[in-house]
Design a protein around this motif. Structure first.
Motif, PDB file in Angstrom:
ATOM      1  N   LYS A 174     -55.992 -46.660 -52.728  1.00 21.72           N
ATOM      2  CA  LYS A 174     -57.107 -46.756 -53.678  1.00 21.72           C
ATOM      3  C   LYS A 174     -57.945 -48.022 -53.485  1.00 21.72           C
ATOM      4  O   LYS A 174     -59.118 -48.047 -53.851  1.00 21.72           O
ATOM      5  CB  LYS A 174     -56.589 -46.670 -55.111  1.00 21.72           C
ATOM      6  N   ASN A 175     -57.341 -49.048 -52.899  1.00 17.72           N
ATOM      7  CA  ASN A 175     -58.073 -50.293 -52.680  1.00 17.72           C
ATOM      8  C   ASN A 175     -58.544 -50.471 -51.245  1.00 17.72           C
ATOM      9  O   ASN A 175     -59.105 -51.511 -50.903  1.00 17.72           O
ATOM     10  CB  ASN A 175     -57.207 -51.481 -53.104  1.00 17.72           C
TER      11      ASN A 175
ATOM     12  N   LYS B 225     -56.687 -43.615 -45.990  1.00 19.20           N
ATOM     13  CA  LYS B 225     -56.451 -42.555 -46.973  1.00 19.20           C
ATOM     14  C   LYS B 225     -55.800 -41.325 -46.357  1.00 19.20           C
ATOM     15  O   LYS B 225     -54.818 -40.789 -46.884  1.00 19.20           O
ATOM     16  CB  LYS B 225     -57.775 -42.169 -47.630  1.00 19.20           C
TER      17      LYS B 225
ATOM     18  N   ALA C 293     -52.249 -41.297 -48.069  1.00 22.27           N
ATOM     19  CA  ALA C 293     -52.324 -40.575 -49.343  1.00 22.27           C
ATOM     20  C   ALA C 293     -51.398 -39.353 -49.371  1.00 22.27           C
ATOM     21  O   ALA C 293     -50.734 -39.110 -50.393  1.00 22.27           O
ATOM     22  CB  ALA C 293     -53.765 -40.174 -49.645  1.00 22.27           C
TER      23      ALA C 293
ATOM     24  N   LYS D  41     -58.839 -45.743 -61.703  1.00 23.52           N
ATOM     25  CA  LYS D  41     -59.976 -45.416 -60.835  1.00 23.52           C
ATOM     26  C   LYS D  41     -60.430 -46.627 -60.022  1.00 23.52           C
ATOM     27  O   LYS D  41     -61.274 -46.532 -59.176  1.00 23.52           O
ATOM     28  CB  LYS D  41     -61.145 -44.892 -61.688  1.00 23.52           C
TER      29      LYS D  41
END
Length: 367
Positions: A295-296, A301, A305, A367
């Motif tokens: 997310k950062n 990803k 992920a 988020k």
């Protein structure tokens, strides 16, 4: 007919792409992070205190409490915040004797909890209680032993002991102190300490022995390093001189952890031993580190992920009907014996496991 077919094909590929991109959304009911977070927070509120021998509330309870508080804050669950505050309120009077004394790295991390409560409420009592836990990690006590004095003279915490567990305990309270006061000394302390542990303890495979004299890659121990680096990277300024070293240590660990994923999509009690059992608390810590990393933008990803998503889904299958995470290794001190780690009892509902599940729920929703 051809037009409809082409439309169908287009929608099909859009669905595939969208699904591929939404790794941290569209979970089945039992793995919905908001639902899981609410259930485990409620379970925490039903639980009795866990004490650290006779010296106050245990750090594992603090970690769970802190996780529930962050979850409640993120989801704007004011009722949950109120209930978590009510549990804490007793520590100002009738349960005051349960406040951990600031005499050890495990006890000092308690400070992260009142400091977080201060950031939410602005109640000065929380700041007055919490900040001394951060400060006293660097104030040498009069009765310090020779080793403690040695670390202090080098600019490190006198509580330094080179156990990998420390790198969450120290970093979380120092990070909270920095976030509240804005004083750079707190982040500098934590970052310098982390670099010491990385230089002394990390191996070329990215993993860490429990301690220098205990040559075993214990899952939850390594988990503490993973979440400690994660919290520091999240809080450190981009221009901090220690950031690159910590990021490199984090990336080395994350990339190598992928090599040791077991059939459950999780990690074992001894990470590099395929014959040892799936251990959920360390696995949840690794999942948290990967979720936050993706997310950062620290982790790719498409590469990480899916790993984190699979781990979360599998972990949720280990939560029983009482909302207790199962297959959690009990509290474990270091010992130079492989069999010792393999034979550690596995229990359900231990705060060591409840805490990182709450952290994951928070990270997935953030988020």
């Amino acid at each position: 007919m051809k037009k409809n077919y082409l439309l169908f094909v287009a929608l099909f590929f859009v669905t595939i792409v969208t699904t591929a991109q939404n790794y941290f959304e569209d979970f089945p009911v039992n793995a919905d992070p908001k639902t899981v977070g609410e259930k485990l927070s409620k379970r925490f509120l039903e639980s009795k205190h866990q004490l650290y021998f006779d010296k106050g509330i245990h750090y594992a309870e603090v970690c769970t409490w802190y996780g529930a508080l962050r979850f409640a804050e993120l989801t704007n669950n004011q009722e949950l915040i109120k209930q978590l505050r009510n549990r804490f309120e007793l520590l100002f009077h009738i349960e005051k004797d349960l406040l951990p004394p600031p005499i050890h790295v495990d006890q000092n991390m308690f400070g992260c909890l009142p400091l977080r409560l201060y950031s939410i409420t602005g109640d000065q009592r929380y700041l007055d209680l919490g900040l001394p836990y951060a400060d006293s990690q660097w104030i040498l006590p009069d009765n310090a032993n020779e080793e403690e004095r040695k670390w202090h003279e080098k600019g490190y915490s006198w509580q330094t002991r080179l156990w990998i567990d420390d790198m969450y305990m120290i970093t979380i309270v120092q990070s909270e102190a920095h976030n509240i006061t804005g004083d750079a000394k707190y982040m500098d302390r934590a970052a310098k300490e982390m670099v010491l542990y990385l230089d002394e303890l990390q191996h070329p495979n990215g993993l860490f022995y429990h301690a220098p004299d205990v040559p075993f890659y214990w899952g939850r121990g390594d988990g503490w390093m993973a979440v400690g680096m994660t919290e520091l990277l999240f809080n450190l300024p981009q221009n901090d001189p220690h950031r690159e070293r910590i990021l490199n240590g984090y990336l080395l660990m994350m990339h190598n952890l992928k090599k040791y994923i077991n059939k459950d999509g999780l990690w074992n009690q001894l990470i590099d031993d395929p014959e040892s059992w799936t251990e959920t608390s360390g696995s949840a810590m690794f999942a948290y580190a990967m979720i936050v990393g993706v997310k950062n933008g620290w982790l790719d990803k498409e590469e990480f992920a899916p790993v984190a998503r699979r781990a979360w889904l599998s972990l949720c299958n280990y939560i029983n009907d009482k909302n207790d995470l199962t297959e959690v290794c009990i509290g474990t001190g270091k010992k130079n014996s492989k069999q010792y780690y393999l034979d550690r009892p596995r229990i359900a509902g231990d705060f060591h496991g409840q805490a990182p599940i709450l952290w994951c729920a928070h990270a997935l929703l953030d988020k």
